[in-house]
Design a protein around this motif. Structure first.
Motif, PDB file in Angstrom:
ATOM      1  N   LEU A  61       0.825  -1.204   0.000  1.00  0.00           N
ATOM      2  CA  LEU A  61       0.000   0.000   0.000  1.00  0.00           C
ATOM      3  C   LEU A  61       0.859   1.253   0.000  1.00  0.00           C
ATOM      4  CD1 LEU A  61      -2.839  -1.093   2.413  1.00  0.00           C
ATOM      5  CD2 LEU A  61      -2.971  -0.737  -0.030  1.00  0.00           C
ATOM      6  N   TYR A 149     -13.873   6.510  -2.225  1.00  0.00           N
ATOM      7  CA  TYR A 149     -12.861   5.893  -3.064  1.00  0.00           C
ATOM      8  C   TYR A 149     -13.410   5.573  -4.450  1.00  0.00           C
ATOM      9  CZ  TYR A 149     -15.765   2.333  -1.078  1.00  0.00           C
ATOM     10  OH  TYR A 149     -16.856   1.627  -0.668  1.00  0.00           O
ATOM     11  N   SER A 344      -9.075   6.307  -2.661  1.00  0.00           N
ATOM     12  CA  SER A 344      -8.883   4.852  -2.699  1.00  0.00           C
ATOM     13  C   SER A 344      -7.743   4.455  -1.767  1.00  0.00           C
ATOM     14  CB  SER A 344      -8.530   4.394  -4.112  1.00  0.00           C
ATOM     15  OG  SER A 344      -9.590   4.653  -4.985  1.00  0.00           O
ATOM     16  N   ILE A 345      -6.630   5.172  -1.908  1.00  0.00           N
ATOM     17  CA  ILE A 345      -5.455   4.828  -1.099  1.00  0.00           C
ATOM     18  C   ILE A 345      -5.689   5.200   0.356  1.00  0.00           C
ATOM     19  CG2 ILE A 345      -3.025   5.416  -0.779  1.00  0.00           C
ATOM     20  CD1 ILE A 345      -2.929   5.601  -3.898  1.00  0.00           C
ATOM     21  N   PHE A 347      -8.540   5.262   1.980  1.00  0.00           N
ATOM     22  CA  PHE A 347      -9.421   4.292   2.647  1.00  0.00           C
ATOM     23  C   PHE A 347      -8.750   2.932   2.768  1.00  0.00           C
ATOM     24  CE2 PHE A 347     -12.827   7.337   1.839  1.00  0.00           C
ATOM     25  CZ  PHE A 347     -13.486   7.272   3.047  1.00  0.00           C
ATOM     26  N   ALA A 348      -7.961   2.536   1.751  1.00  0.00           N
ATOM     27  CA  ALA A 348      -7.290   1.239   1.854  1.00  0.00           C
ATOM     28  C   ALA A 348      -6.317   1.238   3.023  1.00  0.00           C
ATOM     29  CB  ALA A 348      -6.550   0.929   0.553  1.00  0.00           C
ATOM     30  N   LEU A 352      -7.227  -0.643   6.492  1.00  0.00           N
ATOM     31  CA  LEU A 352      -6.434  -1.799   6.934  1.00  0.00           C
ATOM     32  C   LEU A 352      -5.831  -1.525   8.304  1.00  0.00           C
ATOM     33  CD1 LEU A 352      -5.532  -4.576   5.907  1.00  0.00           C
ATOM     34  CD2 LEU A 352      -3.405  -3.510   5.192  1.00  0.00           C
TER      35      LEU A 352
ATOM     36  N   ILE B 219      -1.882  -8.886   0.527  1.00  0.00           N
ATOM     37  CA  ILE B 219      -2.467  -7.553   0.357  1.00  0.00           C
ATOM     38  C   ILE B 219      -2.935  -7.366  -1.081  1.00  0.00           C
ATOM     39  CG2 ILE B 219      -0.250  -6.400  -0.082  1.00  0.00           C
ATOM     40  CD1 ILE B 219      -3.150  -4.896   1.835  1.00  0.00           C
ATOM     41  N   LEU B 222      -6.127  -9.150  -1.496  1.00  0.00           N
ATOM     42  CA  LEU B 222      -7.113  -8.442  -0.679  1.00  0.00           C
ATOM     43  C   LEU B 222      -7.604  -7.198  -1.428  1.00  0.00           C
ATOM     44  CD1 LEU B 222      -8.441  -8.539   2.120  1.00  0.00           C
ATOM     45  CD2 LEU B 222      -6.698  -6.977   2.913  1.00  0.00           C
ATOM     46  N   LEU B 223      -6.666  -6.476  -2.049  1.00  0.00           N
ATOM     47  CA  LEU B 223      -7.059  -5.306  -2.835  1.00  0.00           C
ATOM     48  C   LEU B 223      -7.921  -5.724  -4.018  1.00  0.00           C
ATOM     49  CD1 LEU B 223      -3.819  -3.128  -2.874  1.00  0.00           C
ATOM     50  CD2 LEU B 223      -6.005  -2.543  -1.848  1.00  0.00           C
ATOM     51  N   LEU B 230     -16.020  -3.476  -3.876  1.00  0.00           N
ATOM     52  CA  LEU B 230     -16.345  -2.077  -3.610  1.00  0.00           C
ATOM     53  C   LEU B 230     -15.874  -1.132  -4.706  1.00  0.00           C
ATOM     54  CD1 LEU B 230     -15.183  -1.984   0.127  1.00  0.00           C
ATOM     55  CD2 LEU B 230     -17.519  -2.093  -0.666  1.00  0.00           C
ATOM     56  N   HIS B 231     -15.205  -1.641  -5.720  1.00  0.00           N
ATOM     57  CA  HIS B 231     -14.703  -0.809  -6.822  1.00  0.00           C
ATOM     58  C   HIS B 231     -13.816   0.315  -6.327  1.00  0.00           C
ATOM     59  CE1 HIS B 231     -17.488  -3.125  -9.092  1.00  0.00           C
ATOM     60  NE2 HIS B 231     -18.461  -2.759  -8.289  1.00  0.00           N
ATOM     61  N   ILE B 232     -12.759  -0.099  -5.672  1.00  0.00           N
ATOM     62  CA  ILE B 232     -11.879   0.904  -5.058  1.00  0.00           C
ATOM     63  C   ILE B 232     -10.943   1.522  -6.095  1.00  0.00           C
ATOM     64  CG2 ILE B 232     -10.093  -0.722  -4.323  1.00  0.00           C
ATOM     65  CD1 ILE B 232     -10.136   0.867  -1.639  1.00  0.00           C
ATOM     66  N   GLY B 233     -10.655   0.785  -7.166  1.00  0.00           N
ATOM     67  CA  GLY B 233     -10.016   1.433  -8.307  1.00  0.00           C
ATOM     68  C   GLY B 233      -8.510   1.383  -8.392  1.00  0.00           C
ATOM     69  N   ILE B 234      -7.827   0.788  -7.401  1.00  0.00           N
ATOM     70  CA  ILE B 234      -6.362   0.869  -7.422  1.00  0.00           C
ATOM     71  C   ILE B 234      -5.772   0.147  -8.636  1.00  0.00           C
ATOM     72  CG2 ILE B 234      -4.307   0.045  -6.194  1.00  0.00           C
ATOM     73  CD1 ILE B 234      -5.620   1.042  -3.648  1.00  0.00           C
ATOM     74  N   PHE B 249       2.938  -6.476  -8.207  1.00  0.00           N
ATOM     75  CA  PHE B 249       2.686  -7.018  -6.867  1.00  0.00           C
ATOM     76  C   PHE B 249       2.540  -8.530  -6.924  1.00  0.00           C
ATOM     77  CE2 PHE B 249       0.595  -2.985  -4.932  1.00  0.00           C
ATOM     78  CZ  PHE B 249       1.841  -2.414  -4.861  1.00  0.00           C
TER      79      PHE B 249
END
Lengths: 409, 557
Positions: A61, A149, A344-345, A347-348, A352, B219, B222-223, B230-234, B249
């Motif tokens: 992250l 996010y 996004s970052i 909240f991630a 966590l 991780i 998990l992402l 949740l469509h977090i987008g990373i 990764f």
């Protein structure tokens, strides 16, 4: 998982009468260890290895953070203004205090001070719960304001609470009719009822350099936009373009809103032809036909391809600005593209971290129960030590997160 | 010691008999029982993954549709890959064989954290269940690598599968963490780092990778899970994320994971090759150091999976150069094993047959890896059957073959019974022959441009695909028969002596099968890889220590 050893291990009961003759002090020294220090040292190495694993777990992250910050510094510059330093700072203090009490708890366990141990563990738990409470307040506010996010990023307002047109959700606002502030060129909070509007390009179109192709009554989601579009009724109107000899036909639209359209930033959206042909100084007035004195001004925040703010009032002569003015301007301008990645970052990472805090609470509650039962003695205090080490790491990660997220300059 | 009193009464019951009932297994903290349960689980997963492989090969027997359609085919190769990698090969040697053998080779009563060990097993079960759930819920068709952005839009059951991988990752981390601490803290006096059997060096190196690399996979998936959820987008380019970051990764774990698979196999090979050559291992320190250096180098080469994914030119060159360095420790090991064979008194029993297969297959697999490390050639061979053949030579031809070798080698110790030797040798031959028949044609196909993961192919490739399919069935049947006779022998085989192969490491000093805490009395640390002290026992079978070498003072504790 920092505590693989449960005291009520079946290990002893299962293998009664199978004693290797080790000098076990505490009854919690497991059979397969030579003695108390063997068990303690093994656990200590284990927890350190676990913490190394944790660091690597978070490392990806941090790599995300570095990568996106390198490629898009502007979104960090912009979006961190959404975060409330006050809450972050309080939480930092709370966690540092809890780390102190966690370390103190170890000391108490080593010295066989049961009351001190119980007190320290209780304070640690209280701090951890407090941390999550503050985090809850922060998260709740962000959820309410759409500062979320990825695809859910659809903020109701800029960091200094200048309302924005949102794409998908209703932002909480007053029930009054929407009022566009003509001086600032921005809408105040409001709510548009099911009324007819006339969008009149005339007044502000005097300096228009291109024609208006389409006017969308765009506010609360694409669905409503579609709805409004269907009810567009073009009306032809002659107008004079300032300075230009050739009169142009400018569209004028009558828009019927079928239901309540609420929210800060309520207004209409105008799309002005091809992007390169767009003038900087086009504005539209949106007026409610049967609501006197309510005027709305077109703004263009809503769709990604039209993020440039249009409108006569936005055009400012270029002058040297102070830092404060620059921040003010940044905070009141609409978010740059990909600002959603910051959240996004955010909240991630904080999510966590929060899960780790939650897990820490369970561990400390378990330790507290055992401390009350009097399980910990100077020759058996490993679990307190390991949990404290874990807690220091959780604290340390926050110490990194706080400046990286909240204190960017 | 407390045991002195019980020495002349009835012998201590073995770990299999000390307690009875399913609960005594389900709640056991004994590393041997956990290893045994792991073994059963992994063999079941092996048969499941093997069945998928055979279906894939059957489909490819002829161009066009043979037995399944395109969509189903995508699911079959995905499930084959995911099951084999995450459920079989990664945990295979460390969690099943390693769990059983590691504490005994250390002369220790158990691993450092028995409870964590059991947790690791149950996490494996949960992970396996989630994998099976994803099959039930419609399968996954993303390939075992779950590359974004396809895995974000795929209609398959990606969510349970990635959750399964996440859980399996922690199963692996817990095993690694346990082994790491056990090797550090449970070596008996008299066993320094360089008195450890090479198998322990290998398991230790593996544990280091498991602890350092697996969390990054954790991780990442998990992402990916959160992304799907949740469509977090990373990793999603539509939302401004970076799909290539996922690849970085993923391979930051999955390349070291290749060494999680192969290093323990090398440890097993080191043990078997010296025992069946009746000769001390050649270059002990070099093999030990090469395990550690492989573990460290494995973290520096992940970029060679991304040569065509839009990496910078500098990065590709650096990763290519680093990739070649991996060949050095690998070659050191092979040369040392060959040197161990030289002038040895070689016994060609089943474990040794598997190990000799390993030597050949690993050499082919390793050398073809060098081809792929060359930038220009990789562009040509990337995503072809050449790559498929290369990694099967390493993962299946090396790791799984070594696993089978190790399984036969320690089978008498685990179950207390011997397997049918002749049948074992026959199946080892079948595995070797079938394997080569399956994958040698794939090298040819790949170099001629047959892409991997394709459901259909040009008719010119038909003969190669057919050879490959026939080979796969020979391989599958040989492995299936092996599993069957091993299961049979575990109950009905003839009783095994304490030291059936004349091994010198500590597990052969333990009773067969071992007692609850492995040794009734703390064992003396033997002179490792010293075969002159052992003679064949003509009465009971197996090998015993010459009476003249008097016992040294007990050194454990």
């Amino acid at each position: 998982m920092s505590e693989p050893h449960d005291p009520d291990s079946g290990h002893h009961g299962e293998h009664d009468g199978h004693d290797h003759g080790h000098g076990h002090g505490s009854r919690f020294i497991q059979h397969h260890y030579d003695d108390a220090s063997h068990q303690f040292d093994s656990g200590k190495l284990g927890i350190w290895a676990f913490l190394v694993q944790e660091v690597l777990f978070f490392s990806a992250l941090f790599v995300c953070y570095i990568l996106y910050r390198t490629h898009h510094p502007e979104i960090y510059e912009y979006a961190h203004h959404y975060l409330q330093v006050k809450f972050g700072a309080i939480n930092t203090g709370v966690l540092i205090l809890s780390s102190l009490t966690a370390a103190w708890a170890v000391r108490c366990a080593q010295l066989n001070q049961r009351k001190g141990l119980i007190l320290c563990l209780t304070v640690t738990i209280a701090c951890a719960v407090g941390f999550l409470g503050i985090k809850y307040v922060e998260y709740a506010h962000k959820i309410e304001m759409g500062e979320l996010y990825g695809a859910k990023f659809d903020p109701c307002a800029t960091p200094n609470e200048t309302p924005l047109l949102t794409k998908s959700k209703l932002c909480k606002g007053t029930k009054s009719s929407v009022v566009w502030n003509k001086d600032t060129g921005k809408p105040d909070a409001g709510c548009i009822g099911p009324k007819a509007f006339r969008i009149n390009a005339e007044t502000h179109a005097i300096t228009a350099k291109c024609t208006v192709d389409e006017v969308k009554f765009a506010l609360n989601g694409d669905k409503k936009t579609e709805q409004s579009r269907r009810s567009l009724e073009p009306c032809e109107m002659e107008r004079e373009a300032g300075g230009e000899s050739k009169p142009k036909k400018t569209p004028c639209f009558l828009i019927q809103a079928n239901e309540n359209v609420c929210g800060a930033g309520a207004g209409a959206l105008a799309l002005y032809g091809d992007e390169e042909k767009r003038g900087d100084d086009i504005g539209l007035d949106v007026a409610c036909v049967d609501l006197p004195a309510v005027e709305a001004k077109a703004d263009v925040f809503a769709t990604p391809e039209t993020t440039t703010t249009l409108g006569a009032k936005q055009i400012q002569p270029i002058a040297a600005k102070t830092d404060a003015e620059e921040v003010e301007e940044l905070e009141s301008s609409p978010p740059p593209p990909k600002t959603n990645m910051f959240f996004s970052i955010y909240f991630a990472m904080t999510g966590l971290h929060g899960i780790h805090v939650l897990f820490g609470i369970f561990v400390f509650v378990w330790l507290l129960i055992r401390a009350i039962k009097g399980h910990f003695t100077p020759d058996y205090f490993g679990p307190v030590d390991y949990a404290a080490l874990y807690w220091h790491l959780v604290d340390l990660i926050w110490i990194f997160l706080f400046p990286l997220m909240y204190l960017i300059h | 010691m407390a045991h002195a009193a019980t020495a002349d009464t009835t012998p201590e019951p073995s770990y299999l008999e000390v307690t009875k009932g399913w609960k005594s297994w389900a709640y056991t903290l004994d590393h041997k029982r956990i290893g045994f349960m792991y073994l059963i689980g992994i063999l079941c997963a092996l048969m499941l993954g093997g069945a998928f492989a055979l279906l894939v090969r059957a489909e490819l027997f002829l161009p066009g549709e043979t037995i399944v359609g395109q969509a189903r085919y995508n699911e079959l190769f995905t499930l084959h890959g995911a099951v084999m990698v995450f459920l079989v090969i990664v945990p295979g040697i460390p969690a099943a064989l390693g769990n059983f053998i590691l504490p005994i080779q250390l002369g220790a009563p158990d691993v450092a954290f028995p409870r964590l060990n059991l947790a690791s097993f149950y996490l494996w079960c949960i992970g396996a269940s989630l994998m099976i759930l994803s099959i039930v819920l419609g399968g996954i068709d993303t390939g075992w690598t779950f590359y974004t952005p396809y895995s974000l839009t795929s209609q398959g059951a990606v969510i349970p599968a990635v959750l399964g991988v996440f859980v399996l990752g922690f199963s692996s981390i817990f095993t690694g963490l346990n082994f790491l601490v056990t090797v550090h803290k449970f070596r008996p006096q008299g066993m320094g780092w360089f008195q450890m059997p090479l198998n322990l060096w290998a398991l230790y190196s593996t544990a280091v990778i498991q602890v350092l690399a697996t969390p990054v996979l954790g991780i990442t998936v998990l992402l990916l899970f959160v992304e799907n959820f949740l469509h977090i987008g990373i990793f999603n380019p539509e939302l401004g994320g970076d799909p290539v970051l996922f690849q970085h990764f993923f391979w930051f774990y999955s390349h070291p994971a290749v060494y999680i698979m192969i290093i323990p196999a090398m440890g097993v090979v080191s043990e078997i090759i010296t025992t069946f050559s009746r000769k001390p291992i050649f270059g002990y320190r070099f093999i030990a150091y090469s395990s550690i250096s492989l573990a460290l180098l494995s973290f520096l080469v992940w970029g060679h999976h991304l040569f065509v994914s839009g990496q910078s030119r500098l990065a590709t060159m650096v990763f290519s150069a680093l990739t070649f360095t991996v060949a050095i420790p690998s070659a050191i090991k092979v040369f040392n094993w060959v040197a161990t064979l030289y002038k040895g008194d070689i016994r060609l029993q089943t474990p040794m047959l598997y190990v000799l297969s390993f030597l050949l297959l690993f050499t082919i697999g390793g050398l073809t890896g060098l081809f792929l490390g060359i930038l220009a050639i990789d562009v040509h061979l990337h995503d072809t059957y050449f790559v498929v053949a290369h990694f099967h030579y390493v993962m299946m031809g090396s790791t799984l073959v070594a696993f089978m070798g190790g399984l036969h080698y320690w089978f008498p110790k685990i179950t207390g019974r011997m397997y049918p030797e002749k049948l074992g040798q026959l199946c080892a031959g079948g595995v070797f022959f079938g394997f080569n028949l399956t994958f040698l044609p794939q090298f040819i196909m790949g170099s001629r441009g047959m892409p991997r993961r394709y459901w259909d192919y040009d008719p010119e490739f038909t003969i190669f695909h057919q050879l490959s399919t026939v080979g796969a069935f020979i391989l599958g049947i040989s492995l299936f028969i092996s599993v069957i006779y091993l299961a049979w022998a575990a109950k009905n085989g003839p009783k095994a002596p304490d030291n059936p192969w004349g091994g010198t490491t500590l597990e052969w000093s333990a009773p067969t099968p071992p007692v609850l805490y492995n040794f009734s009395t703390p064992p003396e640390v033997p002179e490792m890889y010293e075969y002159d002290d052992l003679v064949e026992d003509t009465v009971n079978g197996g090998w015993i220590r010459k009476p003249s070498t008097g016992p040294k003072t007990p050194k454990h504790h």
